[in-house]
Design a protein around this motif. Structure first.
Motif, short mmCIF file in Angstrom:
data_model
loop_
_atom_site.label_atom_id
_atom_site.label_comp_id
_atom_site.label_asym_id
_atom_site.label_seq_id
_atom_site.Cartn_x
_atom_site.Cartn_y
_atom_site.Cartn_z
N ALA A 75 0.83 -1.20 0.00
CA ALA A 75 0.00 0.00 0.00
C ALA A 75 0.87 1.25 0.00
N LYS A 76 1.96 1.21 0.75
CA LYS A 76 2.86 2.36 0.81
C LYS A 76 3.57 2.57 -0.52
N GLN A 77 4.02 1.48 -1.13
CA GLN A 77 4.74 1.58 -2.40
C GLN A 77 3.85 2.07 -3.53
N THR A 78 2.61 1.61 -3.57
CA THR A 78 1.69 1.97 -4.66
C THR A 78 0.94 3.25 -4.40
N GLY A 79 0.82 3.63 -3.12
CA GLY A 79 0.05 4.80 -2.76
C GLY A 79 -1.45 4.57 -2.82
N ILE A 80 -1.85 3.32 -2.90
CA ILE A 80 -3.27 2.97 -3.00
C ILE A 80 -3.88 2.78 -1.60
N LYS A 81 -5.03 3.38 -1.39
CA LYS A 81 -5.70 3.27 -0.10
C LYS A 81 -7.03 2.52 -0.17
N GLN A 82 -7.41 2.09 -1.38
CA GLN A 82 -8.57 1.22 -1.54
C GLN A 82 -8.05 -0.21 -1.43
N ILE A 83 -8.39 -0.89 -0.34
CA ILE A 83 -7.83 -2.20 -0.05
C ILE A 83 -8.95 -3.25 -0.01
N HIS A 130 -8.76 -3.96 9.52
CA HIS A 130 -9.57 -2.80 9.89
C HIS A 130 -8.82 -1.88 10.88
N THR A 131 -8.03 -2.48 11.77
CA THR A 131 -7.22 -1.68 12.69
C THR A 131 -6.20 -0.85 11.94
N GLU A 132 -5.52 -1.49 10.98
CA GLU A 132 -4.54 -0.77 10.17
C GLU A 132 -5.21 0.29 9.30
N ALA A 133 -6.42 -0.02 8.83
CA ALA A 133 -7.15 0.94 8.00
C ALA A 133 -7.42 2.24 8.75
N GLU A 175 -9.60 2.39 2.90
CA GLU A 175 -11.01 2.01 2.79
C GLU A 175 -11.02 0.53 2.43
N VAL A 176 -11.60 -0.29 3.29
CA VAL A 176 -11.48 -1.75 3.18
C VAL A 176 -12.76 -2.37 2.62
N PHE A 177 -12.55 -3.39 1.76
CA PHE A 177 -13.67 -4.12 1.15
C PHE A 177 -13.42 -5.62 1.30
N ILE A 178 -14.38 -6.31 1.92
CA ILE A 178 -14.28 -7.76 2.12
C ILE A 178 -15.64 -8.37 1.78
#
Length: 339
Positions: free
Chosen positions: A262-270, A287-290, A296-299
């Motif tokens: 996530a850090k390398q890509t800069g993406i926050k949609q997980i 969810h804690t890390e989010a 923004e987390v999707f499961i």
């Protein structure tokens, strides 16, 4: 109106789903209990069970959806990866159905389907879906991968396991403790009553974004062996703490590379996909890390995170819209990549 019949038979679950205009109307799954006695899936038994289950499952899916065979526009089926004998049953059924109804066939990659499960819509159910590009952690019994999803049909794998998958680590360690198969859900349940800090297990130091779980399995086996020599009842006396500590170790390994990606890509949609995405420890950690990192987390819900035809049907739907069909001489692949 576009109606897709989806077929999933990659391992030991026979599933059929009906999708109409992007909405999954039915998703029927027939599980196989016969493998529990063997501590794992027996390929020959799995393929025989698929042969028994596939017609009743398709019949139930049609009835529940209120759709007739005449309304189906295409049939989507899992072509791979998976157990070859199991895949052959689904592929053969799809071919027969397509020939009988003069329908186009759509091949579906099982891994891609797990990712696109995040786009399943159900009638009367409000759902959230990630926007492109998003980052997916795909975790199951056979796969542990990090994937950047650029579009419904364009995906880029940036990390993967170099040996065993996270789900396999759960199941093999569960077997060491005598918990049966599948072991992942049992460990998850017992871990809720245990102390995750009680025991420490080795974490691999793998460069980049790749995973490894073979070393963890070995260290866990040797640890249990040594402790049993001191106390024959060690597992029974410490079962909850063992499960909690093991689960924390696996989740820490998964999360460390996800954070790095996530850090390398800069993406926050997980997004999280695959059977292990149902693990409560993993969900809580993500969810804690989010909350810390602004993700923004999707499961997908449980019925769509495990192997199912709903995810095959929704993948087939997007391939149908793109005109991506396959010839009748297609054969399944036991091993394949997202490419």
């Amino acid at each position: 109106m576009t109606v897709i019949l989806g077929i999933e038979s990659s391992c030991d679950d026979t599933s059929a789903a009906i999708l109409k205009d992007g909405i999954v109307l039915s998703n029927i799954i027939a599980s196989q209990k016969v493998h529990e006695a063997y501590g794992g899936v027996v390929p020959e038994l799995a393929s025989r069970a698929h042969q028994q289950n596939i017609i009743p499952v398709v019949d139930q899916a049609l009835k529940k959806a209120g759709i007739s065979m005449e309304e189906i526009n295409a049939i989507a089926f899992t072509r791979g990866p998976g157990l070859l004998g199991s895949l052959l049953v689904g592929t053969s059924f799809a071919k027969g159905f397509a020939i009988a109804r003069n329908l186009p066939m759509i091949e579906v990659n099982h891994l891609q389907a797990h990712i696109l499960a995040n786009f399943i819509k159900e009638p009367g159910v409000e759902s959230r879906h990630p926007s492109f590009p998003f980052l997916t952690l795909l975790v199951s019994g056979g796969n542990s991968q990090l994937i950047v999803v650029h579009d419904y049909l364009k995906m880029e794998m940036i990390g993967q396991t170099i040996d065993d998958a996270a789900g396999e680590a759960f199941d093999k360690c569960a077997k060491v403790m005598g918990l049966g198969y599948p072991g992942g859900p049992v460990i998850d349940k017992l871990a809720r009553e245990g102390n995750p800090e009680r025991f420490t297990f080795n974490k691999p130091q793998i460069p980049g974004l790749d995973y490894s779980f073979s070393g963890l399995k070995t260290s866990f086996l040797y640890f249990i062996r040594d402790e049993i020599k001191k106390n024959p009842d060690f597992i029974r006396d410490n079962l909850n703490d063992l499960c909690a500590s093991l689960q924390k170790t696996i989740v820490d390994i998964l999360l460390s590379k996800l954070k790095k990606a996530a850090k390398q890509t800069g993406i926050k949609q997980i997004a999280i996909g695959g059977g292990v995405s149902a693990n409560s420890g993993l969900q809580n950690a993500v969810h804690t890390e989010a909350a810390k990192s602004g993700w923004e987390v999707f499961i997908p819900r449980l019925g769509f995170s495990l192997d199912n035809a709903g995810m095959v049907a929704v993948t087939g739907y997007y391939k149908f819209l793109a005109g991506q069909f396959i010839r009748l001489d297609a054969v399944p692949f036991a091993r394949t990549t997202l490419d």
